[in-house]
Design a protein around this motif. Structure first.
Motif, mmCIF file in Angstrom:
data_model
loop_
_atom_site.group_PDB
_atom_site.id
_atom_site.type_symbol
_atom_site.label_atom_id
_atom_site.label_comp_id
_atom_site.label_asym_id
_atom_site.label_seq_id
_atom_site.Cartn_x
_atom_site.Cartn_y
_atom_site.Cartn_z
ATOM 1 N N ILE A 298 0.841 -1.204 0.000
ATOM 2 C CA ILE A 298 0.000 0.000 0.000
ATOM 3 C C ILE A 298 0.877 1.255 0.000
ATOM 4 C CG2 ILE A 298 -1.672 1.361 1.316
ATOM 5 C CD1 ILE A 298 -2.959 -1.135 2.252
ATOM 6 N N THR B 210 0.504 3.755 -3.171
ATOM 7 C CA THR B 210 0.101 5.143 -2.956
ATOM 8 C C THR B 210 1.289 6.062 -3.253
ATOM 9 O OG1 THR B 210 0.604 4.925 -0.596
ATOM 10 C CG2 THR B 210 -1.686 4.648 -1.243
ATOM 11 N N CYS C 182 -5.315 8.406 -1.315
ATOM 12 C CA CYS C 182 -3.937 7.907 -1.391
ATOM 13 C C CYS C 182 -3.077 8.487 -0.264
ATOM 14 C CB CYS C 182 -3.309 8.231 -2.741
ATOM 15 S SG CYS C 182 -3.951 7.194 -4.046
ATOM 16 N N HIS D 68 -1.477 6.339 2.694
ATOM 17 C CA HIS D 68 -0.020 6.414 2.836
ATOM 18 C C HIS D 68 0.350 6.755 4.286
ATOM 19 C CE1 HIS D 68 3.939 6.902 0.884
ATOM 20 N NE2 HIS D 68 4.160 7.904 1.704
#
Ligand code: HEM
Ligand code: SF4
Ligand code: FES
Lengths: 250, 258
Positions: free
Chosen positions: A17, A21, A70, A74
């Motif tokens: 992830i 991102t 995103c 993040h």
């Protein structure tokens, strides 16, 4: 285990992830930089570009929402990983134990946090304009007669303040530092980096980070040093308008 | 030569522990680091003090039992060498050497410099088995494997499971160990049948044990006595992503529905 739980619950998933991102954010910040570099052209150029973005309407909001998700993911993953990593080493060593980890890689959370603070300020400054409500009043008439926001003037006025410009330069510096590790790291996290091309990747990451910094720092610096200013013709026009307004009110 | 050692002393897992400084007796520079500790221990025993507990077995760099963080670096100053193969000639006369146990939540200190590395066994067990035909010995070279693949698998198989990668990692992550152990089989045709399960289960056991998360700083490969490359971590990441995607969409045989 399905993909969503694997992404959110496993160590590698969380890193994936971070990486995905990260890819989106890197793509965005470079696109954003290229757009902003139009400040070095005629005011018409960047004002028309900004107007084009504004005119996207729902699409603009979709993009904003996507970017927000995103950034949110993040940061959420960064905090989770940070917390777990601290827990995994409750007592640190007495002796200094850095062998080859780069400065950038060791300061990701701090550079990230300052970038986040900057991001919030930047949005308040130039997007919402809550720090400078007068930016709402600055207008520009495009060649086709449409009256749009004068983004060129907003940037020139915004960066005329030394503390503001310095904060921008510092923040893009830290973002570049963040990138110099992050850009390599994301390829490793999704399993694409190998020693075969890792050295090349490192060089690309450093060159990109430096270019990113140079491009971004150039904007406030050029305003501060007067390299970017209002073209004389525009100033004269503005002057005459305000004079005529003044005459009118008298 | 003589050195001073600043050593972590801890009575048992529950005790707090702290550093103590000892002067070594006269040493031969060609003693290994562990032999130096042996000599210090003899001296301590003579003084009526408890000897320093440390892990060791083969003393020839193949078993992965020795540990120690020496002046901040697991396995001491050299690259590609275990503590048992580190010699006193690598230090200067009169040096103060800091000796600490591996530090990681899943590796609790049992006594002095000895830590419990059991979570590594749990990860190995989670890796499960490899399907092979038992019975008479198979023909040699019945399964063609390219030299490059065989070498890669051999590189991964060189891991001696010492845990130095965890000790060196800023986050106490076990990724290098897990990546080496998984990739050793994942690289070979014989390891394909259980590959996806192996990857997912080993990563789950690693997370379960409470190791940290890799931040791609490569402190692990810098201290690995077997020079395991962090390319295997990249490979593990890739295999994990692929295994998860495949498993999420693949239909299951009816008997597998529990
Ligand atoms: C526009 C802003 C940002 C960009 C372009 C960016 C980019 C990246 C990239 C590409 C990575 C590498 C992903 C990986 O390791 O797989 C990364 C990692 C990371 N980022 Fe950001 N980031 C941004 C903002 C932030 C913010 C606001 C934080 C706040 C705390 C943050 C914290 C981190 C941390 C802790 C890591 C993990 C470092 C590691 O695993 O080595 N980042 N970032
Ligand atoms: S990867 Fe290297 S450092 Fe880690 S356990 Fe294996 S041999 Fe030890
Ligand atoms: S004691 Fe066996 S590897 Fe060091």
């Amino acid at each position: 285990m399905n993909i969503v739980t694997a992404l959110l619950k496993t160590s590698i998933g969380k890193k994936v992830i971070m990486a995905l991102t990260g890819v989106v954010l890197v793509g965005f910040i470079f696109g954003h930089l290229v757009g902003n570099l139009q400040i070095f052209s005629d005011p018409e150029k960047i004002n028309a570009y900004a107007h084009f973005l504004q005119s996207l309407g729902p699409a603009l909001w979709a993009i904003r929402l996507f970017l927000l998700v995103c950034v949110g993911l993040h940061i959420w993953m960064a905090i989770l990983l940070w917390y777990e990593n601290k827990k995994a080493r409750p007592r640190d060593y007495a002796a200094n134990h850095t062998i080859q980890a780069s400065y950038a890689s060791r300061t990701m959370k701090y550079s990230g946090l300052i970038v986040l603070a900057f991001l919030l300020y930047h949005i308040a400054h130039f997007t919402v304009k809550s720090t400078n409500p007068e930016f709402h009043e600055m207008t520009w008439t495009l060649a086709d007669g449409t009256v749009v926001l004068d983004v060129h003037l907003m940037m020139v006025v915004g960066f005329s303040s030394l503390p503001v410009s310095l904060f921008y330069i510092l923040s893009v510096g830290l973002l570049s530092l963040h990138l110099s590790h992050g850009f390599q790291s994301m390829f490793q996290s999704i399993g694409l980096r190998t020693e075969t091309w890792g050295r090349g990747l490192k060089v690309v990451a450093i060159v990109l980070s430096l270019a990113y910094f140079a491009g971004n720092a150039a904007i406030p610096l050029s305003v501060l040093t007067g390299k970017v200013c209002r073209p004389a013709s525009v100033e004269a026009a503005a002057e005459s308008v305000s004079t005529s307004l003044n005459t009118h009110s008298e | 030569m003589k050195v001073k050692i600043k050593v972590w002393r801890q009575k048992d897992q529950e005790s707090k522990g702290g550093f103590k400084i000892y002067d070594s007796p006269e040493l031969n520079p060609n003693m290994s680091f562990l032999e130096m500790l042996d000599v210090v221990n003899e001296y301590l025993t003579d003084q009526g003090e408890e000897p320093i507990a440390f892990d060791h077995d083969c003393r020839e760099g193949i078993c992965g039992t020795c540990s120690l963080v020496i002046d901040g670096k697991p396995h001491g100053p050299h690259q590609g060498v275990a503590t048992c193969q580190t010699y006193m000639r690598s230090f200067q006369d009169g040096d103060v050497i800091t000796v600490e146990p591996f530090r990681a939540e899943p590796f609790p200190v049992i006594k002095d410099l000895v830590v419990n590395r059991k979570p590594f066994d749990k990860i190995m067990q989670a890796g499960g088995f490899v399907t092979v035909r038992t019975g008479s010995a198979p023909d040699a070279n019945a399964i063609p494997i390219s030299k490059e693949v065989a070498d890669t698998a051999m590189d991964a198989a060189a891991c001696i499971g010492c845990g130095a990668c965890v000790a060196a990692c800023k986050n106490a992550s076990a990724m290098l160990f897990v990546a080496a152990k998984a990739s050793q089989l994942n690289s070979l045709p014989q390891g394909q049948a259980e590959k996806d399960d192996r990857v997912i289960n080993m990563v789950a056991a690693m997370d379960e044990a409470g190791f940290g998360n890799c931040t791609n700083q490569y402190e692990c490969s810098a201290v690995c006595p077997k020079l395991i490359t962090h390319d295997f971590i990249s490979q593990l990441n890739r295999d994990f992503v692929a295994a998860t995607v495949r498993k999420s969409f693949k239909s299951k045989p009816s008997t597998a529905k529990v």
